[in-house]
Motif scaffolding. Structure first.
Motif, PDB file in Angstrom:
ATOM      1  N   GLU A 128     130.812  55.024 -45.157  1.00 48.28           N
ATOM      2  CA  GLU A 128     130.910  55.194 -43.591  1.00 48.28           C
ATOM      3  C   GLU A 128     131.503  56.825 -43.221  1.00 48.28           C
ATOM      4  O   GLU A 128     132.583  56.586 -42.319  1.00 48.28           O
ATOM      5  N   PRO A 129     131.365  57.661 -43.847  1.00 46.97           N
ATOM      6  CA  PRO A 129     132.060  58.874 -43.364  1.00 46.97           C
ATOM      7  C   PRO A 129     131.695  59.591 -42.239  1.00 46.97           C
ATOM      8  O   PRO A 129     130.449  59.325 -41.969  1.00 46.97           O
ATOM      9  N   HIS A 130     132.537  59.871 -41.313  1.00 49.51           N
ATOM     10  CA  HIS A 130     132.374  60.466 -39.952  1.00 49.51           C
ATOM     11  C   HIS A 130     133.507  60.903 -39.439  1.00 49.51           C
ATOM     12  O   HIS A 130     134.577  61.125 -40.021  1.00 49.51           O
ATOM     13  N   LEU A 131     133.505  61.605 -38.129  1.00 47.59           N
ATOM     14  CA  LEU A 131     134.608  62.342 -37.510  1.00 47.59           C
ATOM     15  C   LEU A 131     134.770  61.620 -36.251  1.00 47.59           C
ATOM     16  O   LEU A 131     133.997  61.002 -35.735  1.00 47.59           O
ATOM     17  N   PRO A 132     136.107  61.685 -35.749  1.00 46.77           N
ATOM     18  CA  PRO A 132     136.230  60.909 -34.460  1.00 46.77           C
ATOM     19  C   PRO A 132     135.810  61.688 -33.350  1.00 46.77           C
ATOM     20  O   PRO A 132     135.910  62.839 -33.130  1.00 46.77           O
ATOM     21  N   GLY A 133     135.427  60.810 -32.144  1.00 49.42           N
ATOM     22  CA  GLY A 133     135.404  61.500 -30.765  1.00 49.42           C
ATOM     23  C   GLY A 133     136.064  60.496 -29.809  1.00 49.42           C
ATOM     24  O   GLY A 133     136.241  59.186 -30.184  1.00 49.42           O
ATOM     25  N   LYS A 134     136.461  60.833 -28.755  1.00 53.09           N
ATOM     26  CA  LYS A 134     136.955  60.048 -27.700  1.00 53.09           C
ATOM     27  C   LYS A 134     136.500  60.637 -26.145  1.00 53.09           C
ATOM     28  O   LYS A 134     136.074  61.838 -26.198  1.00 53.09           O
ATOM     29  N   THR A 135     136.745  59.795 -25.264  1.00 54.26           N
ATOM     30  CA  THR A 135     136.478  60.218 -24.063  1.00 54.26           C
ATOM     31  C   THR A 135     137.720  59.703 -23.187  1.00 54.26           C
ATOM     32  O   THR A 135     138.516  58.643 -23.144  1.00 54.26           O
ATOM     33  N   ALA A 136     138.072  60.823 -22.149  1.00 54.17           N
ATOM     34  CA  ALA A 136     139.150  60.784 -21.462  1.00 54.17           C
ATOM     35  C   ALA A 136     138.643  61.145 -20.104  1.00 54.17           C
ATOM     36  O   ALA A 136     138.397  62.328 -19.706  1.00 54.17           O
ATOM     37  N   GLY A 137     138.654  60.145 -18.959  1.00 57.00           N
ATOM     38  CA  GLY A 137     138.102  60.499 -18.010  1.00 57.00           C
ATOM     39  C   GLY A 137     136.709  60.949 -17.988  1.00 57.00           C
ATOM     40  O   GLY A 137     135.850  59.993 -18.467  1.00 57.00           O
ATOM     41  N   ASP A 138     136.083  61.973 -17.359  1.00 53.80           N
ATOM     42  CA  ASP A 138     134.872  62.568 -17.766  1.00 53.80           C
ATOM     43  C   ASP A 138     134.648  63.524 -18.765  1.00 53.80           C
ATOM     44  O   ASP A 138     133.606  64.326 -18.961  1.00 53.80           O
ATOM     45  N   LYS A 139     135.555  63.572 -19.353  1.00 50.50           N
ATOM     46  CA  LYS A 139     135.606  64.715 -20.527  1.00 50.50           C
ATOM     47  C   LYS A 139     135.694  64.089 -21.824  1.00 50.50           C
ATOM     48  O   LYS A 139     136.035  62.951 -22.117  1.00 50.50           O
ATOM     49  N   ARG A 140     134.690  64.631 -22.896  1.00 51.94           N
ATOM     50  CA  ARG A 140     134.856  64.145 -24.239  1.00 51.94           C
ATOM     51  C   ARG A 140     135.363  65.095 -25.213  1.00 51.94           C
ATOM     52  O   ARG A 140     135.327  66.481 -24.847  1.00 51.94           O
ATOM     53  N   TYR A 141     136.051  64.733 -26.138  1.00 53.93           N
ATOM     54  CA  TYR A 141     136.774  65.359 -27.130  1.00 53.93           C
ATOM     55  C   TYR A 141     136.482  64.870 -28.555  1.00 53.93           C
ATOM     56  O   TYR A 141     135.942  63.979 -28.590  1.00 53.93           O
ATOM     57  N   TYR A 142     136.731  65.858 -29.559  1.00 51.98           N
ATOM     58  CA  TYR A 142     136.177  65.647 -30.683  1.00 51.98           C
ATOM     59  C   TYR A 142     137.186  66.135 -31.932  1.00 51.98           C
ATOM     60  O   TYR A 142     138.057  66.779 -31.515  1.00 51.98           O
ATOM     61  N   GLY A 143     137.035  65.976 -33.141  1.00 54.11           N
ATOM     62  CA  GLY A 143     137.936  66.210 -34.169  1.00 54.11           C
ATOM     63  C   GLY A 143     136.962  66.851 -35.413  1.00 54.11           C
ATOM     64  O   GLY A 143     135.748  66.174 -35.665  1.00 54.11           O
ATOM     65  N   CYS A 144     137.268  67.603 -36.073  1.00 48.71           N
ATOM     66  CA  CYS A 144     138.679  68.015 -36.337  1.00 48.71           C
ATOM     67  C   CYS A 144     138.693  69.612 -35.912  1.00 48.71           C
ATOM     68  O   CYS A 144     137.747  70.259 -36.278  1.00 48.71           O
ATOM     69  N   THR A 145     139.722  69.715 -35.209  1.00 44.35           N
ATOM     70  CA  THR A 145     140.007  71.156 -34.692  1.00 44.35           C
ATOM     71  C   THR A 145     141.379  71.591 -35.312  1.00 44.35           C
ATOM     72  O   THR A 145     141.986  72.600 -34.671  1.00 44.35           O
ATOM     73  N   CYS A 146     141.966  71.420 -36.413  1.00 38.19           N
ATOM     74  CA  CYS A 146     143.087  71.662 -37.082  1.00 38.19           C
ATOM     75  C   CYS A 146     142.799  73.364 -37.330  1.00 38.19           C
ATOM     76  O   CYS A 146     141.812  73.691 -37.189  1.00 38.19           O
ATOM     77  N   PRO A 147     144.123  74.018 -37.459  1.00 35.39           N
ATOM     78  CA  PRO A 147     143.688  75.433 -37.832  1.00 35.39           C
ATOM     79  C   PRO A 147     142.906  75.702 -38.986  1.00 35.39           C
ATOM     80  O   PRO A 147     142.150  76.782 -38.885  1.00 35.39           O
ATOM     81  N   ILE A 148     142.600  74.994 -39.876  1.00 33.10           N
ATOM     82  CA  ILE A 148     141.692  75.320 -41.185  1.00 33.10           C
ATOM     83  C   ILE A 148     140.279  74.973 -40.620  1.00 33.10           C
ATOM     84  O   ILE A 148     139.587  76.108 -40.652  1.00 33.10           O
ATOM     85  N   CYS A 149     140.090  73.919 -39.747  1.00 35.47           N
ATOM     86  CA  CYS A 149     138.584  73.861 -39.332  1.00 35.47           C
ATOM     87  C   CYS A 149     138.335  75.038 -38.110  1.00 35.47           C
ATOM     88  O   CYS A 149     137.458  75.456 -38.206  1.00 35.47           O
ATOM     89  N   ARG A 150     139.412  75.462 -37.451  1.00 33.49           N
ATOM     90  CA  ARG A 150     139.140  76.431 -36.361  1.00 33.49           C
ATOM     91  C   ARG A 150     138.703  77.630 -37.005  1.00 33.49           C
ATOM     92  O   ARG A 150     137.666  78.386 -36.579  1.00 33.49           O
ATOM     93  N   GLU A 151     139.426  77.982 -38.297  1.00 31.95           N
ATOM     94  CA  GLU A 151     139.184  79.212 -38.797  1.00 31.95           C
ATOM     95  C   GLU A 151     137.751  79.292 -39.338  1.00 31.95           C
ATOM     96  O   GLU A 151     137.039  80.328 -39.237  1.00 31.95           O
TER      97      GLU A 151
END
Length: 353
Positions: A134-157
């Motif tokens: 089951e490979p996957h990436l995480p997501g989460k919700t805080a209030g009315d906003k959704r966030y995801y991963g990964c946004t580390c420096p390697i992934c951002r570049e």
């Protein structure tokens, strides 16, 4: 797909006592199963590797093919990633800037080397098929906003180089596409490495999740050394919400989607039967789901997990009945397959006459 031989089995975890495992493997074999999936976590690697090696040998003695599961190696499903205690720089970073406490980024060079070392260990203890769980990436919700991963420096570049813009704070089509690309890139490297050692690779992707789901499975199905593509059409959560939920229709439809991908890329398949968290009184759904998988064309059917997964907090409410229905379901599939083959032989004999 129907030309593939029938393979039936269960995932085995929660026990590292060989004398008890020997009895369990005989139990599986006596109910017509010929496949066992052994979880092999970081803890198993550190503390139980020689025991798991014995279990793989004992499985073979009972007539069971072994697959070895990367259970929790980089985080859920399974254990939390203990690798991160050694490499805190390798955490998945969520798009709100917080580190995921238990997941490692697949683009971390240290994590990729760690995975290759794990593959070496799996080979040493006798594993010849790796089951990537089951490979996957995480997501989460805080209030009315959704966030995801990964946004580390390697992934951002990598993201900015591909899409020509910074990674956004909220997930969108590009971040979903990028995330599944990163998972596919990780598996391209790892499956090539395991293949070089003469090993097979099987994967199970979840029906719907962020970063890699059945709808995105083409990306890993197209990899030359990913031999087997599967999914887990688990129904219990849906049935709990809706007592009238159509278990047969759901499981058959999702199984057909999985098999269509395998057909398109000429890959083998694995389809999973839910034998965990089963409510008391609803164990009959296990038989319904097994028949749906078979009717869809599924011929590798594996239960998660052995004996209603009673070694885990998420075990079935009545593991005895759950395992009984699981074994009955497997026996029915074996009978269906024997009848199908007999009908084909009779037809061929009649044609010759």
């Amino acid at each position: 797909m129907n030309a593939r031989p029938l393979r039936l089995g269960a995932a085995y975890h929660g026990n590292r006592m060989p004398h008890h495992a020997a009895e369990d493997f005989r139990d599986m074999a006596s109910h017509g199963m010929d496949l066992v999936v052994h979880t092999f976590s970081h803890t198993d690697w550190d503390r139980h590797s020689e025991v798991v090696s014995r279990l793989i040998g004992m499985s073979a003695d009972a007539g069971l093919e072994s697959w070895v599961d990367n259970w929790g190696l980089g985080g859920p499903p399974g254990d939390k990633s203990f690798f991160l205690a050694l490499h805190p720089e390798a955490h998945v970073i969520m798009s709100d800037g917080t580190p995921d406490p238990v997941r490692a980024c697949v683009n971390s060079p240290a994590f990729r080397q760690f995975t290759r070392d794990w593959i070496d260990t799996v080979y040493r203890i006798g594993g010849r098929t790796i089951f990537w769980d089951e490979p996957h990436l995480p997501g989460k919700t805080a209030g009315d906003k959704r966030y995801y991963g990964c946004t580390c420096p390697i992934c951002r570049e990598k993201f900015e180089k591909k899409y020509g813009r910074p990674m956004p704070e909220s997930p969108d089509e590009d971040t979903a596409d990028f995330g599944s690309d990163q998972i596919a890139g990780y598996f391209a490297e790892m499956t090539e490495y395991s293949h070089s050692k003469g090993m097979k690779n099987a994967v199970c992707v979840m029906i719907g999740t962020y970063g890699m789901s059945l709808s995105q499975a083409d990306k890993i199905a197209s990899l030359p050394y990913m031999d087997n593509i599967g999914s887990d059409p688990y129904w219990v959560g849906k049935k709990k919400k809706d007592p009238d939920f159509d278990v047969y229709g759901f499981v058959r439809s999702e199984s057909e989607k999985n098999l269509a991908i395998c057909e398109r890329f000429s890959k083998d398949h694995n389809l999973w039967l839910q034998t965990y968290s089963n409510p008391r009184g609803l164990e009959e759904d296990i038989i319904t789901a097994a028949e749906a998988i078979y009717d869809a064309g599924g011929r590798t059917v594996i239960a998660w997990g052995y004996y209603g997964s009673e070694s885990n907090n998420y075990g079935a409410e009545n593991p005895v009945v759950t395992w009984s229905r699981c074994c009955e379901a497997m026996a029915r599939l074996r009978g269906f397959e024997r009848d199908r083959l007999l009908a084909e032989r009779r037809a061929a004999y009649g044609m010759k006459k």
